[in-house]
Design a protein around this motif. Structure first.
Motif, short mmCIF file in Angstrom:
data_model
loop_
_atom_site.label_atom_id
_atom_site.label_comp_id
_atom_site.label_asym_id
_atom_site.label_seq_id
_atom_site.Cartn_x
_atom_site.Cartn_y
_atom_site.Cartn_z
N ASP A 52 44.91 37.33 80.96
CA ASP A 52 43.72 37.32 80.11
C ASP A 52 43.88 38.25 78.90
OD1 ASP A 52 43.70 39.70 81.50
OD2 ASP A 52 41.65 39.53 82.22
N ALA A 53 45.07 38.26 78.33
CA ALA A 53 45.33 39.08 77.14
C ALA A 53 45.20 38.22 75.89
CB ALA A 53 46.73 39.68 77.21
N LEU A 54 45.08 38.88 74.77
CA LEU A 54 45.06 38.23 73.47
C LEU A 54 46.08 38.94 72.60
CD1 LEU A 54 43.48 36.14 71.63
CD2 LEU A 54 42.33 38.16 70.73
N VAL A 55 46.99 38.18 72.00
CA VAL A 55 48.02 38.72 71.12
C VAL A 55 47.69 38.27 69.70
CG1 VAL A 55 50.48 38.72 70.55
CG2 VAL A 55 49.75 38.66 72.95
N GLU A 56 47.56 39.23 68.81
CA GLU A 56 47.32 38.93 67.38
C GLU A 56 48.54 39.35 66.58
OE1 GLU A 56 42.54 39.55 66.72
OE2 GLU A 56 43.89 41.11 66.03
N THR A 57 48.88 38.53 65.60
CA THR A 57 49.98 38.88 64.69
C THR A 57 49.48 38.84 63.26
OG1 THR A 57 50.75 36.58 64.50
CG2 THR A 57 51.72 37.93 66.26
N TRP A 58 50.06 39.69 62.45
CA TRP A 58 49.77 39.72 61.02
C TRP A 58 51.09 40.00 60.34
CZ3 TRP A 58 48.32 44.16 57.54
CH2 TRP A 58 47.84 43.71 56.31
N GLN A 59 51.38 39.28 59.28
CA GLN A 59 52.71 39.39 58.71
C GLN A 59 52.73 39.10 57.22
OE1 GLN A 59 53.94 35.56 60.86
NE2 GLN A 59 55.18 35.53 58.99
N ALA A 60 53.85 39.50 56.60
CA ALA A 60 54.11 39.15 55.22
C ALA A 60 54.54 37.69 55.15
CB ALA A 60 55.22 40.05 54.65
N ASP A 61 54.52 37.15 53.97
CA ASP A 61 54.94 35.76 53.77
C ASP A 61 56.47 35.68 53.64
OD1 ASP A 61 55.62 36.48 51.12
OD2 ASP A 61 53.80 35.62 50.28
N PRO A 62 57.03 34.50 53.47
CA PRO A 62 58.49 34.38 53.37
C PRO A 62 59.08 35.04 52.12
CG PRO A 62 57.54 32.29 54.03
CD PRO A 62 56.40 33.18 53.65
#
Length: 181
Positions: A52-62
């Protein structure tokens, strides 16, 4: 008048109310050239899956740009790319997102910023996913500040050309390196 702090609460069943999006794992739509899948498992200190976890990602573009006020260069328009992903774990603790690989930032190796929310946590834990065998990993200031024996907990493993694996261990042997924010 004395004001007391409200006690912290762990992430609870409300996680599935509003935090999970149907298209959350799709940082880019299916069919986008260069699309890759990054995923793995979230496990607890005993090595059991966290279902019951939630993984969020945030990243730069290519191009190595963030769509954020702290990046004065600004992001370029990449059709369908939203830079933010969100994936709930399944019954086996698995999660995955579908994205484009980020490019290096000025002075940093390419990486994805990651937050994990789960039962028993009073706050999210934050880490990074670095790309395997990237030459800039050797000079990234954050990665090189981590003891060498633990750096592998921050580097994804290539399973196929279009698939990377990144497991999150919340505690115990092989615990993922988490950042103090």
């Amino acid at each position: 008048m004395t004001v007391e702090l409200t006690p912290s609460q762990t992430v609870g069943p409300f996680l599935s109310i509003g935090l999970i999006w149907d298209d959350g794992p799709d940082v880019v739509p299916e069919g986008t050239p260069g699309r890759v899948t990054i995923g793995g498992t979230v496990s607890d200190g005993a090595g059991d899956p966290v279902t019951d976890a939630l993984v969020e990602t945030w990243q730069a573009d290519p191009d190595g740009r963030f769509d954020h006020p702290d990046d004065p260069r600004g992001a370029r328009e990449t059709p369908g790319f939203r830079a933010f992903g969100r994936s709930a774990t399944d019954a086996d603790g698995r999660w995955e997102i579908h994205t484009l690989l980020p490019a290096a930032l000025p002075g940093e190796a390419p990486h994805l910023d990651v937050s994990v929310f789960a039962r028993g946590l009073l706050d999210r834990v934050v880490t990074r996913i670095y790309l395997p065998d990237h030459p800039d990993n050797a000079t990234d200031p954050l990665l090189t500040s981590v003891p060498e024996a633990r750096r592998d907990t921050l580097i994804a493993v290539r399973e196929q050309d279009d698939r990377l694996r990144f497991d999150v261990r919340l505690q115990g042997a092989g615990e993922t390196v988490f950042l103090a924010l």
